[in-house]
Motif scaffolding. Structure first.
Motif, mmCIF file in Angstrom:
data_model
loop_
_atom_site.group_PDB
_atom_site.id
_atom_site.type_symbol
_atom_site.label_atom_id
_atom_site.label_comp_id
_atom_site.label_asym_id
_atom_site.label_seq_id
_atom_site.Cartn_x
_atom_site.Cartn_y
_atom_site.Cartn_z
ATOM 1 N N MET A 187 47.221 47.380 36.410
ATOM 2 C CA MET A 187 46.078 46.610 36.926
ATOM 3 C C MET A 187 45.645 45.614 35.858
ATOM 4 O O MET A 187 44.939 45.948 34.920
ATOM 5 N N CYS A 214 41.718 45.079 35.283
ATOM 6 C CA CYS A 214 40.828 46.250 35.195
ATOM 7 C C CYS A 214 40.328 46.371 33.756
ATOM 8 O O CYS A 214 41.133 46.437 32.817
ATOM 9 N N PHE A 231 38.975 48.802 32.086
ATOM 10 C CA PHE A 231 39.353 50.016 31.349
ATOM 11 C C PHE A 231 40.854 50.018 31.041
ATOM 12 O O PHE A 231 41.265 50.531 29.991
ATOM 13 N N CYS A 232 41.679 49.433 31.909
ATOM 14 C CA CYS A 232 43.105 49.241 31.562
ATOM 15 C C CYS A 232 43.219 48.322 30.358
ATOM 16 O O CYS A 232 44.044 48.550 29.460
ATOM 17 N N HIS A 256 46.219 53.837 35.372
ATOM 18 C CA HIS A 256 45.181 53.368 36.292
ATOM 19 C C HIS A 256 45.156 54.246 37.537
ATOM 20 O O HIS A 256 46.057 54.186 38.368
ATOM 21 N N HIS A 294 38.224 52.551 37.676
ATOM 22 C CA HIS A 294 39.259 53.229 36.899
ATOM 23 C C HIS A 294 38.609 54.562 36.532
ATOM 24 O O HIS A 294 37.589 54.572 35.840
HETATM 25 ZN ZN ZN Z 1 42.474 50.466 35.214
#
Ligand code: ZN
Ligand code: 5GP
Length: 111
Positions: free
Chosen positions: A1, A4, A6-7, A46, A97
């Motif tokens: 992702m 994203c 948090f990714c 993810h 996430h």
């Molecule tokens: Zn993520």
């Protein structure tokens, strides 16, 4: 992702105050802490939320859950801590996430 947040933190592309990481999970401080200690513990993979888990995620989830008390102890939280995970719009999830809030000290009242 690709987009994203948090990714991006997990890949080291976005800044975060990381307190623990290994090959499967990362723990970092929440950017808007709601307790004296407020960490977010996430899988590097993810996964949107608990509804998005599959059978292949059993070992990952066991590792993540077993890591929560270890990370808490590393933070000196011998008296205990609270974990929360919000799932979907109905659970008040804002970042898609999966993450476990790990909180201690002046923790907010449950709503
Ligand atoms: Zn993520
Ligand atoms: P949720 O409501 O999805 O369970 O919680 C999302 C949490 O992520 C919130 O507590 C919010 O403060 C935190 N958060 C959102 N964006 C970022 C970020 O870019 N960095 C960090 N460290 N925390 C974030």
């Amino acid at each position: 992702m690709a987009d994203c947040i948090f990714c991006r933190i997990a890949r080291g592309e976005a800044a975060a105050e990381i307190v623990y990481q290994d090959e499967q999970i990362i723990a970092f401080r929440d950017i808007q802490p709601k307790a004296a200690v407020h960490l977010l513990v996430i899988p590097r993979k993810h996964i949107e939320n608990l509804y998005d888990l599959g059978k292949d995620d059993q070992q990952l989830m066991a590792h993540l859950m077993l890591s929560l008390p270890r990370i808490a102890k590393q933070q000196g939280l011998d008296a205990g801590f609270r974990t929360i995970t919000n799932t979907g719009h109905g659970g008040g999830q804002e970042v898609w996430h999966m993450h476990f809030h790990l909180m201690a000290g002046d923790i907010p009242a449950m709503q």
